[in-house]
Design a protein around this motif. Structure first.
Motif, PDB file in Angstrom:
ATOM      1  N   LEU A   1      12.822  58.665  35.860  1.00 32.22           N
ATOM      2  CA  LEU A   1      11.561  58.925  35.166  1.00 32.22           C
ATOM      3  C   LEU A   1      10.934  57.653  34.593  1.00 32.22           C
ATOM      4  O   LEU A   1       9.713  57.469  34.695  1.00 32.22           O
ATOM      5  CB  LEU A   1      11.770  59.974  34.071  1.00 32.22           C
ATOM      6  CG  LEU A   1      12.231  61.353  34.568  1.00 32.22           C
ATOM      7  CD1 LEU A   1      12.387  62.310  33.400  1.00 32.22           C
ATOM      8  CD2 LEU A   1      11.246  61.907  35.599  1.00 32.22           C
ATOM      9  N   PRO A   2      11.725  56.733  33.988  1.00 27.53           N
ATOM     10  CA  PRO A   2      11.096  55.496  33.505  1.00 27.53           C
ATOM     11  C   PRO A   2      10.404  54.692  34.603  1.00 27.53           C
ATOM     12  O   PRO A   2       9.337  54.117  34.370  1.00 27.53           O
ATOM     13  CB  PRO A   2      12.282  54.728  32.905  1.00 27.53           C
ATOM     14  CG  PRO A   2      13.229  55.781  32.456  1.00 27.53           C
ATOM     15  CD  PRO A   2      13.116  56.855  33.498  1.00 27.53           C
ATOM     16  N   LEU A   3      10.986  54.649  35.804  1.00 27.26           N
ATOM     17  CA  LEU A   3      10.337  53.911  36.889  1.00 27.26           C
ATOM     18  C   LEU A   3       9.043  54.600  37.315  1.00 27.26           C
ATOM     19  O   LEU A   3       8.036  53.936  37.579  1.00 27.26           O
ATOM     20  CB  LEU A   3      11.280  53.783  38.083  1.00 27.26           C
ATOM     21  CG  LEU A   3      12.202  52.566  38.117  1.00 27.26           C
ATOM     22  CD1 LEU A   3      13.101  52.600  39.331  1.00 27.26           C
ATOM     23  CD2 LEU A   3      11.402  51.270  38.100  1.00 27.26           C
ATOM     24  N   LEU A   4       9.066  55.920  37.382  1.00 31.78           N
ATOM     25  CA  LEU A   4       7.841  56.645  37.728  1.00 31.78           C
ATOM     26  C   LEU A   4       6.763  56.415  36.677  1.00 31.78           C
ATOM     27  O   LEU A   4       5.590  56.201  37.002  1.00 31.78           O
ATOM     28  CB  LEU A   4       8.131  58.138  37.868  1.00 31.78           C
ATOM     29  CG  LEU A   4       8.836  58.581  39.150  1.00 31.78           C
ATOM     30  CD1 LEU A   4       9.208  60.048  39.063  1.00 31.78           C
ATOM     31  CD2 LEU A   4       7.939  58.341  40.364  1.00 31.78           C
ATOM     32  N   ASP A   5       7.153  56.453  35.397  1.00 33.49           N
ATOM     33  CA  ASP A   5       6.179  56.246  34.321  1.00 33.49           C
ATOM     34  C   ASP A   5       5.634  54.825  34.329  1.00 33.49           C
ATOM     35  O   ASP A   5       4.510  54.581  33.873  1.00 33.49           O
ATOM     36  CB  ASP A   5       6.818  56.546  32.967  1.00 33.49           C
ATOM     37  CG  ASP A   5       7.143  58.027  32.788  1.00 33.49           C
ATOM     38  OD1 ASP A   5       6.520  58.851  33.478  1.00 33.49           O
ATOM     39  OD2 ASP A   5       8.028  58.347  31.965  1.00 33.49           O
ATOM     40  N   ALA A   6       6.439  53.873  34.817  1.00 37.80           N
ATOM     41  CA  ALA A   6       6.030  52.466  34.813  1.00 37.80           C
ATOM     42  C   ALA A   6       5.267  52.066  36.063  1.00 37.80           C
ATOM     43  O   ALA A   6       4.840  50.903  36.164  1.00 37.80           O
ATOM     44  CB  ALA A   6       7.268  51.572  34.656  1.00 37.80           C
ATOM     45  N   LEU A   7       5.082  52.984  37.011  1.00 42.73           N
ATOM     46  CA  LEU A   7       4.322  52.634  38.218  1.00 42.73           C
ATOM     47  C   LEU A   7       2.935  52.148  37.820  1.00 42.73           C
ATOM     48  O   LEU A   7       2.255  52.779  37.004  1.00 42.73           O
ATOM     49  CB  LEU A   7       4.192  53.847  39.145  1.00 42.73           C
ATOM     50  CG  LEU A   7       5.388  54.173  40.031  1.00 42.73           C
ATOM     51  CD1 LEU A   7       5.154  55.484  40.762  1.00 42.73           C
ATOM     52  CD2 LEU A   7       5.631  53.059  41.037  1.00 42.73           C
TER      53      LEU A   7
ATOM     54  N   PRO B   1      31.561  42.112  34.145  1.00 38.48           N
ATOM     55  CA  PRO B   1      30.184  42.211  33.650  1.00 38.48           C
ATOM     56  C   PRO B   1      29.186  42.230  34.806  1.00 38.48           C
ATOM     57  O   PRO B   1      29.268  41.419  35.734  1.00 38.48           O
ATOM     58  CB  PRO B   1      30.025  40.947  32.801  1.00 38.48           C
ATOM     59  CG  PRO B   1      31.419  40.571  32.417  1.00 38.48           C
ATOM     60  CD  PRO B   1      32.282  40.959  33.582  1.00 38.48           C
ATOM     61  N   GLY B   2      28.280  43.149  34.738  1.00 42.03           N
ATOM     62  CA  GLY B   2      27.281  43.264  35.797  1.00 42.03           C
ATOM     63  C   GLY B   2      26.002  43.888  35.300  1.00 42.03           C
ATOM     64  O   GLY B   2      25.922  44.400  34.180  1.00 42.03           O
ATOM     65  N   SER B   3      24.997  43.819  36.118  1.00 41.97           N
ATOM     66  CA  SER B   3      23.713  44.452  35.855  1.00 41.97           C
ATOM     67  C   SER B   3      23.335  45.276  37.074  1.00 41.97           C
ATOM     68  O   SER B   3      24.037  45.269  38.085  1.00 41.97           O
ATOM     69  CB  SER B   3      22.631  43.409  35.549  1.00 41.97           C
ATOM     70  OG  SER B   3      22.905  42.700  34.357  1.00 41.97           O
ATOM     71  N   LYS B   4      22.234  45.975  36.953  1.00 42.59           N
ATOM     72  CA  LYS B   4      21.798  46.812  38.059  1.00 42.59           C
ATOM     73  C   LYS B   4      20.289  46.699  38.227  1.00 42.59           C
ATOM     74  O   LYS B   4      19.538  46.752  37.243  1.00 42.59           O
ATOM     75  CB  LYS B   4      22.198  48.276  37.805  1.00 42.59           C
ATOM     76  CG  LYS B   4      21.891  49.205  38.975  1.00 42.59           C
ATOM     77  CD  LYS B   4      22.284  50.639  38.668  1.00 42.59           C
ATOM     78  CE  LYS B   4      23.779  50.837  38.730  1.00 42.59           C
ATOM     79  NZ  LYS B   4      24.144  52.283  38.658  1.00 42.59           N
ATOM     80  N   HIS B   5      19.871  46.506  39.474  1.00 45.66           N
ATOM     81  CA  HIS B   5      18.457  46.529  39.820  1.00 45.66           C
ATOM     82  C   HIS B   5      18.074  47.951  40.222  1.00 45.66           C
ATOM     83  O   HIS B   5      18.793  48.591  41.004  1.00 45.66           O
ATOM     84  CB  HIS B   5      18.161  45.600  41.000  1.00 45.66           C
ATOM     85  CG  HIS B   5      18.309  44.153  40.672  1.00 45.66           C
ATOM     86  ND1 HIS B   5      18.410  43.167  41.640  1.00 45.66           N
ATOM     87  CD2 HIS B   5      18.370  43.508  39.486  1.00 45.66           C
ATOM     88  CE1 HIS B   5      18.524  41.994  41.058  1.00 45.66           C
ATOM     89  NE2 HIS B   5      18.507  42.170  39.748  1.00 45.66           N
ATOM     90  N   HIS B   6      16.972  48.427  39.717  1.00 46.67           N
ATOM     91  CA  HIS B   6      16.426  49.720  40.115  1.00 46.67           C
ATOM     92  C   HIS B   6      15.068  49.477  40.753  1.00 46.67           C
ATOM     93  O   HIS B   6      14.263  48.690  40.235  1.00 46.67           O
ATOM     94  CB  HIS B   6      16.286  50.651  38.913  1.00 46.67           C
ATOM     95  CG  HIS B   6      17.569  50.887  38.188  1.00 46.67           C
ATOM     96  ND1 HIS B   6      18.406  51.942  38.484  1.00 46.67           N
ATOM     97  CD2 HIS B   6      18.166  50.185  37.195  1.00 46.67           C
ATOM     98  CE1 HIS B   6      19.471  51.893  37.682  1.00 46.67           C
ATOM     99  NE2 HIS B   6      19.348  50.837  36.899  1.00 46.67           N
TER     100      HIS B   6
ATOM    101  N   VAL C   1      10.093  47.716  39.523  1.00 50.89           N
ATOM    102  CA  VAL C   1      11.512  47.386  39.371  1.00 50.89           C
ATOM    103  C   VAL C   1      11.892  47.485  37.902  1.00 50.89           C
ATOM    104  O   VAL C   1      11.040  47.425  37.019  1.00 50.89           O
ATOM    105  CB  VAL C   1      11.833  45.966  39.889  1.00 50.89           C
ATOM    106  CG1 VAL C   1      11.722  45.880  41.386  1.00 50.89           C
ATOM    107  CG2 VAL C   1      10.935  44.937  39.214  1.00 50.89           C
ATOM    108  N   SER C   2      13.191  47.640  37.663  1.00 50.91           N
ATOM    109  CA  SER C   2      13.698  47.585  36.294  1.00 50.91           C
ATOM    110  C   SER C   2      15.114  47.025  36.333  1.00 50.91           C
ATOM    111  O   SER C   2      15.742  46.943  37.391  1.00 50.91           O
ATOM    112  CB  SER C   2      13.672  48.967  35.623  1.00 50.91           C
ATOM    113  OG  SER C   2      14.600  49.846  36.245  1.00 50.91           O
ATOM    114  N   LEU C   3      15.617  46.658  35.163  1.00 48.19           N
ATOM    115  CA  LEU C   3      16.934  46.044  35.032  1.00 48.19           C
ATOM    116  C   LEU C   3      17.707  46.774  33.949  1.00 48.19           C
ATOM    117  O   LEU C   3      17.193  47.006  32.851  1.00 48.19           O
ATOM    118  CB  LEU C   3      16.789  44.569  34.656  1.00 48.19           C
ATOM    119  CG  LEU C   3      18.075  43.775  34.420  1.00 48.19           C
ATOM    120  CD1 LEU C   3      18.818  43.550  35.743  1.00 48.19           C
ATOM    121  CD2 LEU C   3      17.756  42.431  33.755  1.00 48.19           C
ATOM    122  N   THR C   4      18.942  47.175  34.265  1.00 48.53           N
ATOM    123  CA  THR C   4      19.805  47.825  33.283  1.00 48.53           C
ATOM    124  C   THR C   4      21.207  47.232  33.387  1.00 48.53           C
ATOM    125  O   THR C   4      21.496  46.415  34.266  1.00 48.53           O
ATOM    126  CB  THR C   4      19.888  49.341  33.514  1.00 48.53           C
ATOM    127  OG1 THR C   4      20.514  49.597  34.782  1.00 48.53           O
ATOM    128  CG2 THR C   4      18.516  49.986  33.492  1.00 48.53           C
ATOM    129  N   GLY C   5      22.077  47.670  32.485  1.00 48.92           N
ATOM    130  CA  GLY C   5      23.471  47.269  32.562  1.00 48.92           C
ATOM    131  C   GLY C   5      24.151  47.872  33.767  1.00 48.92           C
ATOM    132  O   GLY C   5      23.735  48.911  34.295  1.00 48.92           O
TER     133      GLY C   5
END
Length: 270
Positions: free
Chosen positions: A160-166, A129-134, A146-150
């Motif tokens: 695109l989500p990170l760009l939209d969340a800037l 089990p792990g996660s990923k930092h973007h 930053v964002s967090l995913t599986g």
């Protein structure tokens, strides 16, 4: 000890964003609410040292680890940390410390010791089990979002989500900055569909291509995102995911980004 963990200048930066607690009824005879600055110091202590909440030094701070965790949950749900990060970025732009024309993006795996949202089998850790930092950074490696995913999510899914969340980075006269002119990324983002998406947004994609020998020169620009991850993971609580609640781990990430940016302002260090 509180002043060492939360210096006066940092507390002045954070305090305006903290929600005002609801007044207690006149008939309430319980304990007084713990000091917000002491609770923030406990949160920073856990974030920096990677210890459990039960290891918060209550004798020195005057608050328990349970109180610090509850305050973290309260402030995360109130959206304190992203607003703090955005305000510090505006100050950095005002001081001319940001390079927003060129940005870099990447992802980093970490082990998740507990189940929860945004946890998946990590392809780089034998399916554990792990996660990923973007992370997306500016020219100097300053964390912008930053964002967090599986752990099994592909890096490109967060482009695109990170760009939209800037955040709308203010600090100077004129419109706030919301996007770069050039975006650097590694081979994990090598999809023509996303190149077209970036072109449509007025962003020039500089993405390494799969199957092409190393030596394109993009690494001389893209290495700053690795430095950004290094700064982020100096906060030991972020090297491994201990929180079941994804929002709390993401809240700690936003707090770490705000502290990293705050340290870059003139006269700020601790």
């Amino acid at each position: 000890m509180i002043e060492d963990l939360v210096p006066d200048l940092l507390w002045e930066q954070v305090a305006p964003f903290l929600p005002t607690p609801a007044p207690r009824p006149y008939w309430h005879h319980g304990r007084r609410r713990a000091d917000d600055r002491a609770a923030l110091a406990g949160i920073v202590f856990v974030l920096r040292h990677g210890v459990g909440w039960w290891q918060v030094p209550q004798d020195s701070l005057g608050v328990s680890g349970v109180t610090c965790w509850r305050r973290l949950a309260e402030w995360t749900e109130a959206g304190v940390w992203p607003r703090l990060h955005e305000a510090v970025l505006a100050q950095m732009r005002r001081e001319g410390l940001l390079g927003l024309d060129e940005m870099s993006i990447d992802g980093s795996h970490l082990r998740a010791l507990k189940r929860g949202a945004h946890v998946g089998p990590s392809p780089v850790d034998r399916g554990r089990p792990g996660s990923k930092h973007h992370l997306i950074v500016d020219t100097n490696g300053t964390p912008l979002q930053v964002s967090l995913t599986g752990g099994n999510r592909h890096d490109v899914t967060q482009l695109l989500p990170l760009l939209d969340a800037l955040p709308a980075i203010r600090g100077t006269v004129g419109r706030p900055r919301r996007k770069p002119r050039i975006l650097y990324a590694d081979r994990g983002h090598d999809y023509d569909k996303y190149r077209r998406e970036l072109h449509d947004r007025g962003i020039a994609p500089k993405i390494a291509r799969r199957g092409v020998a190393h030596g394109s020169g993009l690494g001389t620009k893209r290495w700053v995102v690795e430095r950004g991850f290094s700064w982020l993971h100096q906060f030991k609580r972020l090297r491994t995911r201990y929180e079941v609640r994804a929002d709390l781990h993401l809240g700690l990430m936003h707090l770490a980004c705000a502290i990293i940016c705050w340290r870059k302002l003139p006269g700020r260090s601790f």
